[in-house]
Design a protein around this motif. Structure first.
Motif, PDB file in Angstrom:
ATOM      1  N   LYS A 105      35.570  34.469  22.826  1.00 54.76           N
ATOM      2  CA  LYS A 105      36.070  34.066  21.692  1.00 54.76           C
ATOM      3  C   LYS A 105      37.436  34.971  21.313  1.00 54.76           C
ATOM      4  O   LYS A 105      37.659  36.135  21.632  1.00 54.76           O
ATOM      5  N   THR A 106      38.310  34.203  20.759  1.00 59.35           N
ATOM      6  CA  THR A 106      39.429  34.874  20.045  1.00 59.35           C
ATOM      7  C   THR A 106      39.606  34.845  18.790  1.00 59.35           C
ATOM      8  O   THR A 106      40.785  35.513  18.308  1.00 59.35           O
ATOM      9  N   ALA A 107      38.496  34.412  17.759  1.00 64.05           N
ATOM     10  CA  ALA A 107      38.639  34.634  16.272  1.00 64.05           C
ATOM     11  C   ALA A 107      36.912  34.786  16.007  1.00 64.05           C
ATOM     12  O   ALA A 107      36.150  34.041  16.518  1.00 64.05           O
ATOM     13  N   GLY A 146      43.365  32.890  33.995  1.00 68.88           N
ATOM     14  CA  GLY A 146      43.773  32.746  32.601  1.00 68.88           C
ATOM     15  C   GLY A 146      45.007  32.902  32.416  1.00 68.88           C
ATOM     16  O   GLY A 146      45.915  32.358  31.484  1.00 68.88           O
ATOM     17  N   ARG A 147      45.749  33.864  32.903  1.00 64.30           N
ATOM     18  CA  ARG A 147      47.324  34.179  32.928  1.00 64.30           C
ATOM     19  C   ARG A 147      47.882  33.312  33.261  1.00 64.30           C
ATOM     20  O   ARG A 147      48.868  32.635  32.833  1.00 64.30           O
ATOM     21  N   ARG A 148      47.551  32.688  34.540  1.00 60.95           N
ATOM     22  CA  ARG A 148      48.282  31.638  35.398  1.00 60.95           C
ATOM     23  C   ARG A 148      48.489  30.408  34.270  1.00 60.95           C
ATOM     24  O   ARG A 148      49.292  29.669  34.232  1.00 60.95           O
ATOM     25  N   VAL A 149      47.436  29.999  33.585  1.00 63.98           N
ATOM     26  CA  VAL A 149      47.494  28.867  32.716  1.00 63.98           C
ATOM     27  C   VAL A 149      47.568  28.951  31.442  1.00 63.98           C
ATOM     28  O   VAL A 149      47.520  28.331  30.610  1.00 63.98           O
ATOM     29  N   LYS A 150      47.900  30.467  31.045  1.00 62.54           N
ATOM     30  CA  LYS A 150      48.191  30.794  29.652  1.00 62.54           C
ATOM     31  C   LYS A 150      47.065  30.717  28.811  1.00 62.54           C
ATOM     32  O   LYS A 150      47.182  30.344  27.575  1.00 62.54           O
ATOM     33  N   GLU A 151      45.839  31.050  29.228  1.00 62.04           N
ATOM     34  CA  GLU A 151      44.636  30.936  28.312  1.00 62.04           C
ATOM     35  C   GLU A 151      43.919  32.341  27.969  1.00 62.04           C
ATOM     36  O   GLU A 151      43.466  32.658  29.110  1.00 62.04           O
ATOM     37  N   LEU A 152      44.265  32.975  27.094  1.00 64.01           N
ATOM     38  CA  LEU A 152      43.871  34.124  26.610  1.00 64.01           C
ATOM     39  C   LEU A 152      42.360  34.381  26.762  1.00 64.01           C
ATOM     40  O   LEU A 152      41.888  35.337  27.035  1.00 64.01           O
ATOM     41  N   TRP A 153      41.697  33.424  26.498  1.00 62.75           N
ATOM     42  CA  TRP A 153      40.175  33.507  26.425  1.00 62.75           C
ATOM     43  C   TRP A 153      39.441  33.388  27.807  1.00 62.75           C
ATOM     44  O   TRP A 153      38.358  33.479  27.780  1.00 62.75           O
ATOM     45  N   HIS A 154      40.126  32.781  29.028  1.00 64.85           N
ATOM     46  CA  HIS A 154      39.595  32.615  30.078  1.00 64.85           C
ATOM     47  C   HIS A 154      39.146  33.489  31.263  1.00 64.85           C
ATOM     48  O   HIS A 154      40.355  34.374  31.427  1.00 64.85           O
ATOM     49  N   LEU A 155      38.165  33.935  31.406  1.00 65.56           N
ATOM     50  CA  LEU A 155      37.966  34.894  32.609  1.00 65.56           C
ATOM     51  C   LEU A 155      37.151  34.262  33.716  1.00 65.56           C
ATOM     52  O   LEU A 155      36.425  33.441  33.570  1.00 65.56           O
ATOM     53  N   THR A 156      37.326  34.891  34.891  1.00 66.17           N
ATOM     54  CA  THR A 156      36.834  34.247  35.897  1.00 66.17           C
ATOM     55  C   THR A 156      36.188  35.295  37.134  1.00 66.17           C
ATOM     56  O   THR A 156      36.642  36.446  36.901  1.00 66.17           O
ATOM     57  N   TYR A 157      35.118  34.915  37.535  1.00 67.68           N
ATOM     58  CA  TYR A 157      34.452  35.979  38.411  1.00 67.68           C
ATOM     59  C   TYR A 157      34.841  35.778  39.760  1.00 67.68           C
ATOM     60  O   TYR A 157      34.853  34.609  40.700  1.00 67.68           O
ATOM     61  N   TYR A 158      35.364  36.909  40.542  1.00 71.54           N
ATOM     62  CA  TYR A 158      35.631  36.865  42.071  1.00 71.54           C
ATOM     63  C   TYR A 158      34.803  37.783  42.616  1.00 71.54           C
ATOM     64  O   TYR A 158      34.734  38.809  42.776  1.00 71.54           O
ATOM     65  N   PRO A 159      33.836  37.047  43.398  1.00 68.04           N
ATOM     66  CA  PRO A 159      32.733  38.003  44.322  1.00 68.04           C
ATOM     67  C   PRO A 159      33.248  38.845  44.914  1.00 68.04           C
ATOM     68  O   PRO A 159      32.662  40.044  45.241  1.00 68.04           O
ATOM     69  N   ASP A 160      34.351  38.768  45.851  1.00 67.82           N
ATOM     70  CA  ASP A 160      34.981  39.798  46.788  1.00 67.82           C
ATOM     71  C   ASP A 160      35.083  41.058  46.137  1.00 67.82           C
ATOM     72  O   ASP A 160      35.287  41.794  46.629  1.00 67.82           O
ATOM     73  N   ARG A 161      35.525  40.902  44.746  1.00 68.36           N
ATOM     74  CA  ARG A 161      36.098  41.956  43.912  1.00 68.36           C
ATOM     75  C   ARG A 161      34.771  42.994  43.309  1.00 68.36           C
ATOM     76  O   ARG A 161      35.031  44.003  42.864  1.00 68.36           O
ATOM     77  N   ASP A 162      33.651  42.125  43.361  1.00 67.29           N
ATOM     78  CA  ASP A 162      32.358  42.986  42.974  1.00 67.29           C
ATOM     79  C   ASP A 162      31.806  44.080  43.769  1.00 67.29           C
ATOM     80  O   ASP A 162      31.425  43.651  44.792  1.00 67.29           O
ATOM     81  N   LYS A 163      32.189  45.120  43.366  1.00 68.83           N
ATOM     82  CA  LYS A 163      31.712  46.372  44.020  1.00 68.83           C
ATOM     83  C   LYS A 163      30.282  46.317  44.244  1.00 68.83           C
ATOM     84  O   LYS A 163      29.804  47.048  45.261  1.00 68.83           O
ATOM     85  N   ALA A 164      29.671  45.915  43.496  1.00 70.86           N
ATOM     86  CA  ALA A 164      28.008  46.112  43.632  1.00 70.86           C
ATOM     87  C   ALA A 164      27.524  44.997  44.717  1.00 70.86           C
ATOM     88  O   ALA A 164      26.462  44.958  45.336  1.00 70.86           O
ATOM     89  N   ARG A 165      28.533  44.189  45.247  1.00 61.17           N
ATOM     90  CA  ARG A 165      28.099  43.097  46.178  1.00 61.17           C
ATOM     91  C   ARG A 165      28.586  43.516  47.834  1.00 61.17           C
ATOM     92  O   ARG A 165      28.134  42.892  48.679  1.00 61.17           O
ATOM     93  N   GLY A 166      29.207  44.716  47.496  1.00 59.98           N
ATOM     94  CA  GLY A 166      29.351  45.231  49.034  1.00 59.98           C
ATOM     95  C   GLY A 166      30.509  44.308  49.590  1.00 59.98           C
ATOM     96  O   GLY A 166      31.476  44.138  49.048  1.00 59.98           O
ATOM     97  N   SER A 167      30.109  43.613  50.881  1.00 58.06           N
ATOM     98  CA  SER A 167      30.981  42.739  51.565  1.00 58.06           C
ATOM     99  C   SER A 167      30.740  41.538  51.522  1.00 58.06           C
ATOM    100  O   SER A 167      31.204  40.620  52.233  1.00 58.06           O
ATOM    101  N   GLY A 168      30.577  41.025  50.374  1.00 52.96           N
ATOM    102  CA  GLY A 168      30.562  39.645  49.951  1.00 52.96           C
ATOM    103  C   GLY A 168      29.017  39.115  50.032  1.00 52.96           C
ATOM    104  O   GLY A 168      27.911  39.691  49.636  1.00 52.96           O
TER     105      GLY A 168
END
Length: 312
Positions: A105-107, A146-168
């Motif tokens: 949400k942005t408002a 979100g930044r690439r398409v200039k959408e302030l509201w859009h967030l994406t999950y990247y599994p390889d960055r999730d420290k709780a997942r270890g190696s994927g």
């Protein structure tokens, strides 16, 4: 993120935002991020069915229309221009359809749940937004797309960055894909021959395999690109087009030229590039899939090709 579509039954409802569903791992990561942040982050959307993706796309894009935003997309071989609203992914390629994206949400509205302890993102520099993104980064969430398409509201999950997942998604080695060199009209050599063989195999090119990238080869490339919703239709064969040219390779499936491209993408060289998907190639595919953070099933299918394109 264009990813394999999930059914809501294959996801998990967010405990922080009841009524919204994400892929199970993404939902767990989002709830961890919110818990660490200490405040609820209100969202307006998460998983979307294919039917919803079609509805949104048709509301915002028109076949053959001129886009005042300069935003054009190909769907089922037809060019669409965005005529209103925010950008929308081509149906079937949406990160929302894969259950790995949220719109925040942005408002604020009077009916927001837990209003006193809930935040919305009012600007790119919003202090709550910056603090949340720092926390969420360790859980795999980011605003890159979100930044690439200039959408302030859009967030994406990247599994390889999730420290709780270890190696994927599975234990073991992870490997970056190999980027096959870009070729275009005027190019010559073995890459052009490989391309021509592959295009002939999918019925996009009927000319000679002469290792010369001429107008007919360029037309064949554009024909192929139109059938792959993620690709820019420009007749140039860069890494993203190569990724899709290798799509469909798996153990036991014939198709020498597709298989050779897949083997090169996963980093095999020399005599190991033989057009046969054996145990070594399967393991290399799995290593690349772990690096991508997707299920490491050893099959170079649609989900793997699309994840490669998303990674760039």
């Amino acid at each position: 993120m264009a990813v394999a579509q999930i059914k809501s039954s294959h996801g998990r409802a967010l405990t922080s935002n009841p009524g919204f569903v994400l892929r199970t791992d993404a939902a767990a990561a989002w709830d961890r991020a919110v818990e660490k942040f200490g405040k609820n982050v209100l969202i307006t959307g998460a998983w979307r069915s294919y039917e919803t993706q079609v509805k949104l796309f048709k509301e915002r894009y028109r076949a053959g229309a001129r886009s005042p935003y300069g935003d054009y997309r190909y769907w089922n071989g037809t060019r669409y221009g965005r005529v209103k609203g925010a950008a929308a992914a081509v149906p079937g390629t949406s990160n929302h359809g894969g259950g790995v994206a949220v719109d925040v949400k942005t408002a604020r509205s009077a009916g927001d749940p837990g209003r006193a302890r809930a935040v919305v993102f009012t600007s790119w520099e919003d202090r709550d937004r910056q603090r949340f993104l720092k926390v969420a980064a360790g859980c795999g969430w980011g605003d890159d797309e979100g930044r690439r398409v200039k959408e302030l509201w859009h967030l994406t999950y990247y599994p390889d960055r999730d420290k709780a997942r270890g190696s994927g998604t599975g234990g073991g080695t992870r490997r970056k894909p190999h980027r096959i060199g870009t070729i275009r009209q005027g190019s010559t050599g073995w890459r052009v021959g490989l391309l021509q063989h592959r295009l002939r195999g999918v019925g996009a090119y009927r000319g000679k395999v002469d290792k010369k990238f001429g107008p007919k080869t360029a037309d064949g490339v554009r024909t192929f690109q139109r059938k792959r919703r993620q690709l820019t239709v420009d007749g140039v064969v860069g890494p993203q087009t190569w990724y899709h040219l290798g799509r469909g390779a798996k153990r036991g499936r014939s198709g020498r030229w597709r298989n050779e491209i897949a083997q090169r993408v996963v980093g095999l060289q020399g005599e190991k590039v033989d057009g046969v998907i054996g145990a070594q190639t399967v393991e290399r595919i799995r290593e690349v899939q772990r690096w991508l953070g997707i299920p490491d099933d050893g099959v170079y299918g649609k989900a793997t090709a699309r994840a490669l394109v998303r990674k760039g």
